[in-house]
Design a protein around this motif. Structure first.
Motif, PDB file in Angstrom:
ATOM      1  N   UNK A   1      11.707  -3.066  12.119  1.00 25.20           N
ATOM      2  CA  UNK A   1      11.009  -3.905  13.089  1.00 25.20           C
ATOM      3  C   UNK A   1      11.678  -3.852  14.461  1.00 25.20           C
ATOM      4  N   UNK A   2      12.981  -3.947  14.490  1.00 24.57           N
ATOM      5  CA  UNK A   2      13.756  -3.810  15.719  1.00 24.57           C
ATOM      6  C   UNK A   2      14.950  -2.922  15.408  1.00 24.57           C
ATOM      7  N   UNK A   3      15.715  -2.602  16.396  1.00 24.87           N
ATOM      8  CA  UNK A   3      16.891  -1.762  16.172  1.00 24.87           C
ATOM      9  C   UNK A   3      18.094  -2.461  16.784  1.00 24.87           C
ATOM     10  N   UNK A   4      18.836  -3.166  15.931  1.00 25.43           N
ATOM     11  CA  UNK A   4      20.039  -3.856  16.388  1.00 25.43           C
ATOM     12  C   UNK A   4      21.123  -3.712  15.339  1.00 25.43           C
ATOM     13  N   UNK A   5      22.177  -4.490  15.455  1.00 23.15           N
ATOM     14  CA  UNK A   5      23.328  -4.326  14.566  1.00 23.15           C
ATOM     15  C   UNK A   5      23.078  -4.914  13.181  1.00 23.15           C
ATOM     16  N   UNK A   6      22.038  -5.729  13.031  1.00 22.07           N
ATOM     17  CA  UNK A   6      21.735  -6.337  11.738  1.00 22.07           C
ATOM     18  C   UNK A   6      20.580  -5.610  11.065  1.00 22.07           C
ATOM     19  N   UNK A   7      20.410  -5.902   9.772  1.00 21.86           N
ATOM     20  CA  UNK A   7      19.303  -5.284   9.053  1.00 21.86           C
ATOM     21  C   UNK A   7      17.968  -5.738   9.612  1.00 21.86           C
ATOM     22  N   UNK A   8      17.026  -4.831   9.732  1.00 21.28           N
ATOM     23  CA  UNK A   8      15.749  -5.208  10.340  1.00 21.28           C
ATOM     24  C   UNK A   8      14.549  -4.537   9.692  1.00 21.28           C
ATOM     25  N   UNK A   9      14.698  -4.014   8.478  1.00 24.61           N
ATOM     26  CA  UNK A   9      13.570  -3.360   7.822  1.00 24.61           C
ATOM     27  C   UNK A   9      12.623  -4.387   7.199  1.00 24.61           C
ATOM     28  N   UNK A  10      11.350  -4.079   7.284  1.00 25.48           N
ATOM     29  CA  UNK A  10      10.323  -4.924   6.689  1.00 25.48           C
ATOM     30  C   UNK A  10       9.491  -4.102   5.711  1.00 25.48           C
ATOM     31  N   UNK A  11       8.778  -4.823   4.855  1.00 25.67           N
ATOM     32  CA  UNK A  11       7.908  -4.186   3.863  1.00 25.67           C
ATOM     33  C   UNK A  11       6.594  -4.945   3.819  1.00 25.67           C
ATOM     34  N   UNK A  12       5.499  -4.205   3.780  1.00 28.86           N
ATOM     35  CA  UNK A  12       4.183  -4.833   3.644  1.00 28.86           C
ATOM     36  C   UNK A  12       3.228  -3.871   2.963  1.00 28.86           C
ATOM     37  N   UNK A  13       2.110  -4.430   2.478  1.00 32.51           N
ATOM     38  CA  UNK A  13       1.034  -3.591   1.964  1.00 32.51           C
ATOM     39  C   UNK A  13       0.220  -3.070   3.137  1.00 32.51           C
ATOM     40  N   UNK A  14      -0.259  -1.862   3.014  1.00 29.27           N
ATOM     41  CA  UNK A  14      -1.095  -1.292   4.077  1.00 29.27           C
ATOM     42  C   UNK A  14      -2.452  -1.993   4.112  1.00 29.27           C
ATOM     43  N   UNK A  15      -3.059  -1.946   5.272  1.00 25.57           N
ATOM     44  CA  UNK A  15      -4.385  -2.555   5.425  1.00 25.57           C
ATOM     45  C   UNK A  15      -5.387  -1.881   4.493  1.00 25.57           C
ATOM     46  N   UNK A  16      -6.345  -2.694   4.026  1.00 22.99           N
ATOM     47  CA  UNK A  16      -7.421  -2.217   3.147  1.00 22.99           C
ATOM     48  C   UNK A  16      -6.902  -1.686   1.812  1.00 22.99           C
ATOM     49  N   UNK A  17      -5.767  -2.196   1.382  1.00 24.81           N
ATOM     50  CA  UNK A  17      -5.260  -1.873   0.040  1.00 24.81           C
ATOM     51  C   UNK A  17      -5.175  -3.164  -0.765  1.00 24.81           C
ATOM     52  N   UNK A  18      -5.152  -3.005  -2.063  1.00 25.05           N
ATOM     53  CA  UNK A  18      -5.001  -4.162  -2.958  1.00 25.05           C
ATOM     54  C   UNK A  18      -3.593  -4.131  -3.539  1.00 25.05           C
ATOM     55  N   UNK A  19      -2.765  -5.061  -3.104  1.00 30.35           N
ATOM     56  CA  UNK A  19      -1.381  -5.112  -3.582  1.00 30.35           C
ATOM     57  C   UNK A  19      -0.902  -6.555  -3.568  1.00 30.35           C
ATOM     58  N   UNK A  20       0.004  -6.870  -4.458  1.00 30.21           N
ATOM     59  CA  UNK A  20       0.559  -8.208  -4.533  1.00 30.21           C
ATOM     60  C   UNK A  20       1.828  -8.206  -5.347  1.00 30.21           C
ATOM     61  N   UNK A  21       2.505  -9.351  -5.377  1.00 32.70           N
ATOM     62  CA  UNK A  21       3.777  -9.470  -6.080  1.00 32.70           C
ATOM     63  C   UNK A  21       3.587 -10.169  -7.416  1.00 32.70           C
TER      64      UNK A  21
END
Length: 227
Positions: free
Chosen positions: A127-147
């Motif tokens: 999501x951003x590029x800094x000294x801390x972790x910044x990775x995100x995860x999501x389902x792509x648009x128009x897909x069926x996904x859940x936890x």
């Protein structure tokens, strides 16, 4: 006189015999203590066998039990692996994961936008590029996904139902956010893929400290639609 002398000789000879036979059984009575020591030597062997049992059971419980029964209209579940592997944010790469087979590919990072979905269901991006972790995860648009939560049964029906709940952006580097959402070891990401399969990506291992860009891996089970 000669008769009396002959009787005294033989009578004296048998007498030592019974004395020896008595003293020999008497000596085994001290030897009765060694038999009592033999159970002491066997007792340590019994705990040694029980020590092996817990280690085997603990390793067997590392993964949640999965019911791979295939309903009508679907083939027997296929097994593969899946994972999320962050790279230095300065590389400006994002990862797309196809849950039909667990394969992933990268493309240039574009603030979470996707150029070529190509049948992928998940997007993993910085999501951003800094000294801390910044990775995100999501389902792509128009897909069926859940936890599918860790305490839910891992089966075709429960996974297909969870796939319809949606999966919005999650800050993977924030442990509190992960735990609040239920993204923990033992849970699973479920999807009805673009090919009509039901995929269950089990979260077996999460590696990384509370503010690191974490990696995620585990087994993937896919029930493909029958031809």
């Amino acid at each position: 006189m000669a008769f009396g002398g002959n009787n005294s000789g033989p009578a004296a000879a048998p007498a030592p015999g019974p004395v020896d036979s008595v003293t020999r059984p008497a000596s085994p009575s001290p030897s009765s203590t060694p038999p009592s020591e033999e159970p002491d030597t066997t007792e340590p062997e019994a705990p040694a066998a029980t020590d092996k049992t817990p280690s085997a059971s603990s390793s067997a419980s590392a993964l949640p039990e999965v019911d791979l029964t295939a309903p009508d209209g679907y083939t027997e579940a296929l097994s593969a692996t899946w994972g999320l592997a962050p790279v230095p944010c300065t590389q400006h790469e994002q990862q797309l994961v196809d849950l039909d087979d667990g394969t992933s590919r990268t493309e240039d990072e574009d603030n979470g936008a996707v150029q070529e979905p190509g049948g992928a269901e998940l997007l993993h991006w910085p999501d951003t590029c800094n000294s801390l972790g910044d990775y995100k995860l999501r389902a792509l648009a128009n897909t069926r996904a859940g936890l599918l939560r860790a305490d839910a049964p891992k089966s075709f029906d429960s996974c297909r139902a969870a796939a319809g709940t949606g999966f919005g952006a999650l800050d993977l580097s924030q442990r509190i956010d992960r735990e609040d959402r239920g993204f923990i070891e033992g849970a699973a990401l479920c999807s009805v893929t673009d090919q009509g399969a039901v995929a269950m990506a089990v979260i077996e291992h999460i590696d990384g400290r509370s503010t690191d860009d974490v990696s995620v891996s585990g087994p993937l089970y896919v029930w493909a639609a029958a031809p």
